[in-house]
Each structure stands twice: as structure tokens, then as C-alpha cells.
Write a protein that holds these residues in place. Structure first.
Motif, short mmCIF file in Angstrom:
data_model
loop_
_atom_site.label_atom_id
_atom_site.label_comp_id
_atom_site.label_asym_id
_atom_site.label_seq_id
_atom_site.Cartn_x
_atom_site.Cartn_y
_atom_site.Cartn_z
N LEU A 132 31.78 35.25 42.78
CA LEU A 132 32.84 36.22 42.47
C LEU A 132 33.78 36.42 43.64
O LEU A 132 34.91 36.88 43.47
CB LEU A 132 32.24 37.58 42.09
CG LEU A 132 31.64 37.72 40.71
CD1 LEU A 132 31.02 39.10 40.55
CD2 LEU A 132 32.70 37.49 39.63
N SER A 133 33.34 36.06 44.84
CA SER A 133 34.16 36.20 46.04
C SER A 133 34.69 34.86 46.54
O SER A 133 35.22 34.78 47.64
CB SER A 133 33.34 36.86 47.16
OG SER A 133 32.93 38.14 46.75
N HIS A 151 28.68 44.83 40.10
CA HIS A 151 29.34 43.80 40.90
C HIS A 151 30.72 43.47 40.34
O HIS A 151 31.68 43.32 41.09
CB HIS A 151 28.48 42.53 40.93
CG HIS A 151 27.19 42.70 41.66
ND1 HIS A 151 27.10 42.71 43.03
CD2 HIS A 151 25.93 42.88 41.20
CE1 HIS A 151 25.84 42.88 43.40
NE2 HIS A 151 25.10 42.99 42.29
N LEU A 152 30.80 43.34 39.03
CA LEU A 152 32.07 43.02 38.39
C LEU A 152 33.08 44.15 38.57
O LEU A 152 34.26 43.89 38.86
CB LEU A 152 31.85 42.72 36.90
CG LEU A 152 31.13 41.41 36.61
CD1 LEU A 152 30.61 41.41 35.17
CD2 LEU A 152 32.03 40.22 36.86
N HIS A 179 39.23 44.92 43.66
CA HIS A 179 39.81 44.17 44.78
C HIS A 179 40.49 42.87 44.34
O HIS A 179 41.01 42.14 45.18
CB HIS A 179 38.72 43.86 45.81
CG HIS A 179 38.04 45.09 46.31
ND1 HIS A 179 38.66 46.01 47.13
CD2 HIS A 179 36.81 45.60 46.08
CE1 HIS A 179 37.83 47.01 47.39
NE2 HIS A 179 36.70 46.79 46.76
N GLU A 180 40.45 42.58 43.05
CA GLU A 180 40.98 41.31 42.55
C GLU A 180 42.50 41.33 42.47
O GLU A 180 43.08 42.29 41.97
CB GLU A 180 40.38 40.99 41.17
CG GLU A 180 40.75 39.64 40.63
CD GLU A 180 40.43 38.50 41.58
OE1 GLU A 180 41.38 37.77 41.98
OE2 GLU A 180 39.26 38.31 41.94
N ALA A 185 45.58 37.79 38.25
CA ALA A 185 45.59 38.38 36.91
C ALA A 185 44.59 37.70 35.97
O ALA A 185 43.92 38.38 35.17
CB ALA A 185 46.99 38.32 36.31
N GLU A 186 44.45 36.38 36.06
CA GLU A 186 43.50 35.67 35.19
C GLU A 186 42.06 36.06 35.51
O GLU A 186 41.25 36.26 34.61
CB GLU A 186 43.67 34.15 35.34
CG GLU A 186 42.74 33.37 34.45
CD GLU A 186 42.81 31.85 34.65
OE1 GLU A 186 41.82 31.19 34.34
OE2 GLU A 186 43.84 31.36 35.13
N VAL A 187 41.77 36.18 36.77
CA VAL A 187 40.41 36.59 37.18
C VAL A 187 40.15 38.02 36.74
O VAL A 187 39.07 38.32 36.21
CB VAL A 187 40.22 36.42 38.70
CG1 VAL A 187 38.84 36.90 39.12
CG2 VAL A 187 40.44 34.98 39.13
#
Length: 109
Positions: A54-55, A80-81, A87-88, A91-93
Motif C-alpha cells: 500500500l506504500s 490500514h486502508l 495520505h493518498e 485519484a485511481e489509488v
């Protein structure tokens, strides 16, 4: 037999350790397919790898990991998600993370 064909066999045989190895392959298509496979058959080690990914620097890997976590159904994935979503920047993530959280929420009901 190609690596992608092997992934299908590993998913069918619940070979988590083989999928983990292929999730670190040089070939992006192999990595993405192995990550998706972990969403179907992952256990603790697969879950831990997906959380780590995820990172990842690559947004495709982050999105694939989020989708896999949503499919895996581990109740610990939501925290976690949610943290990652805060912090993402891609946009797709972010969309993949939201879908995964929704899938986990629906599975818990």
C-alpha cells in the motif's frame, strides 16, 4: 508454462508462498497478477505483503494491493486502508481504496 499461467495454478492450489515470491517479480504484469491472486488466497504473510505494498512507489501496485485487500476480507485491513486513504495523492489509488473499504464493510455485515 508462463509465470501468469503458474499464478492461476498457485491460486487454485492456495500456494500463498509462491504468489508472494511472484508479487516481487520484475515483470509488472506478473506482479499485478500475483497481488490479485493474494486477494483470493492470501493468509497472514500475504496480508502483510499487501499492507506493505500500500506504500509502494508505484500507484498501480498500491491500487492492486488495495483491491486485493478488499477481496481478501481480513477485518484488520480497514484500518490500514483508511490510514492510507488519508495520505493518498493518486485519484485511481484513492478510488481503489474506497472500493476496498466498502467491500470490507459489506462483508462484515
Amino acid at each position: 508454462m508462463s509465470k501468469l499461467e503458474k499464478i492461476e495454478k498457485y491460486v487454485a492450489g492456495h500456494k500463498e508462498e509462491k504468489l508472494i515470491k511472484l508479487a516481487q517479480d520484475r515483470d509488472q504484469a506478473v506482479r499485478l497478477a500475483a497481488i490479485a491472486g493474494l486477494g483470493k488466497v492470501g493468509k497472514d504473510d500475504g496480508f502483510n505483503l499487501l499492507i506493505t505494498l500500500l506504500s509502494a512507489g508505484d500507484p498501480q501496485l498500491r491500487a492492486a494491493s488495495a483491491r486485493a485487500l478488499g477481496e481478501l476480507g481480513n477485518e484488520h485491513a480497514t484500518a490500514h486502508l483508511t490510514y492510507r486513504l488519508e495520505h493518498e495523492t493518486d485519484a485511481e489509488v484513492a478510488a481503489a481504496i474506497k472500493e476496498a473499504v466498502a467491500a470490507l464493510h459489506n462483508a462484515a455485515e
